[in-house]
Design an enzyme around this catalytic site. Sequence first.
Site, mmCIF file in Angstrom:
data_model
loop_
_atom_site.group_PDB
_atom_site.id
_atom_site.type_symbol
_atom_site.label_atom_id
_atom_site.label_comp_id
_atom_site.label_asym_id
_atom_site.label_seq_id
_atom_site.Cartn_x
_atom_site.Cartn_y
_atom_site.Cartn_z
ATOM 1 N N ASP A 1 -13.628 38.725 36.207
ATOM 2 C CA ASP A 1 -12.226 39.122 36.212
ATOM 3 C C ASP A 1 -11.805 39.677 37.578
ATOM 4 O O ASP A 1 -12.475 40.545 38.147
ATOM 5 C CB ASP A 1 -12.001 40.183 35.132
ATOM 6 N N GLU B 1 -12.014 34.752 38.873
ATOM 7 C CA GLU B 1 -10.558 34.830 38.907
ATOM 8 C C GLU B 1 -10.195 35.534 40.206
ATOM 9 O O GLU B 1 -10.674 36.640 40.472
ATOM 10 C CB GLU B 1 -10.005 35.625 37.724
#
Length: 549
Positions: A222, A259
């Site tokens: 993330d 990401e």
Amino acid sequence: MRATEGHWWVADRVAKPGQRYGFEIFDGKEWSKTLPDPRSTAQPDGVHGLSEVTDPAFPWTSDLWTGRTLAGQVIYELHVGTFTPAGTFEGVIGKLDYLRDLGVTAIELMPVQPFGGERNWGYDGVEWHAVHQGYGGPEGLKKLVDAAHNAGLGVILDVVYNHFGPDGNYNGMFGPYTVGGNTGWGELVNISGPDSDEVRAYILDAVRLWLAEFRIDGLRLDAVHSLDDRGAYSLLEQMQVVADDVATRTSVPRYLIAESDLNDPRLITGTDGGGYGLAGQWVDDIHHALHTLVSGEKHAYYEDYGSLGALAKTLREGYFFTGTWSSYRGRTHGRALDTTAIPAHRLVTYTTTHDQSGNRARGDRPSMTLTPAQQVLKAAVIYASPFTPMLFMGEEFGAQTPFAFFCSHTDDTLNQLTSEGRKREFARSGWDHDEVPDPADPATFEASRLDWDFSAEQEEIHAAYRELLRLRRDLGLARPDLSKLIVETGSEDEKWLAMGHEDVILVANLSDQPVTAPYGGELIWSFTQPSVELDRTALGPWEFALLRR
């Protein structure tokens, strides 16, 4: 416990599986309350309760699983708590056959590390080596991985190492896990300051835990742009070393997907080329370019997109910002990637994600405002592209339930601050804050559960998704050389797009006006009834045609 070198404290007591335990810390004046272990592997009573010793052994039945690399995958992102009525790993197991029949090859679980309360997206995790008990705990996750592998499906786990959640984070009492500063979600994690070696080890041991003990195939990392990573040896490189080591030891591929908001090719460039060597990254640019064309939205970070040229550039080059000006950021942004050297599958693309649906005022999905033709058109562009496609749960049947942000912190003040913060954030983006549902209201969570009772229209959308994914596989559309992809467009007045190869090409109308594209051939499939000739294709509003040339 007694102090040893390296600022560690050691106890003689040997823990046994099933035992509950905790720590109390003396600060020179008084003892703390009993605290869970930062390296806990199970929290049966939640993030404030005692930790439990777990047995790493598990009766695996999927030893014949040989794994898959990222190339050729079709990923399905899901939130365990809202994917099925049960809201558990066991509930996901019951849907594996459905997903395989759809054409999915791997499921991607939103974070499952423990968080405060029973309802959360998962990005507020605190014990990074444990599994939320409400989903089924560590044994439940292993059962899901085992069942998925037996069904021929890989498992990707979303993990968050850029901040700790606000509820139940006691790590700062045990050591310098954070260093002040703020990512927007919490304090910076200490991966570059004094004593950061042990914090890195804490993260890298978690990576090894998921890949080795839990047999997870890949990790989605993330928001890596929020990592305070200033060392000569990047944490991302160290993670990749762990993944490579587990793959070598098990003879099963393991991969990492980042990401990132940086448009930095180093993430997916090999180490021999000065990169980090990750298998892939999410690419928001393609989503943003496609979303703005079909929806017409141009607010907030969508303001840089909205033209046919923007979509064409992202399909040709992966990134829209390649050292170019961003009006939203007020500066130049990004760097071009080498399309001749980086295979297309390293870019993960989508029509929506948990972020793109959930980080809207009402949590409304594209399927709640777009027509079936528009929804399937967007899917056709993504699935006919050479990139790795990802679906977000429910989009394949045009789900009419929202996916709003929800939480259930055990502290009422935290819940209030979260609600107020969401409203301020959306007000800055031009949304009416009165539309924002209360994240802590159980009704917000319940409304976000998928409804599996399909209408006739949803059955039609679902059938279209299945056919598009079948054709992607059978026609071999996941071709690695992005530099050889044909991408041609009409004018901004005649918004047709042609994308594909010498043998197969997608022709699409990205407008509400009829257009004629100078590409024709044999119609392979369409959601509607376009007029196809040998040298041209007439398309009505939002129509597309997949052609054999």
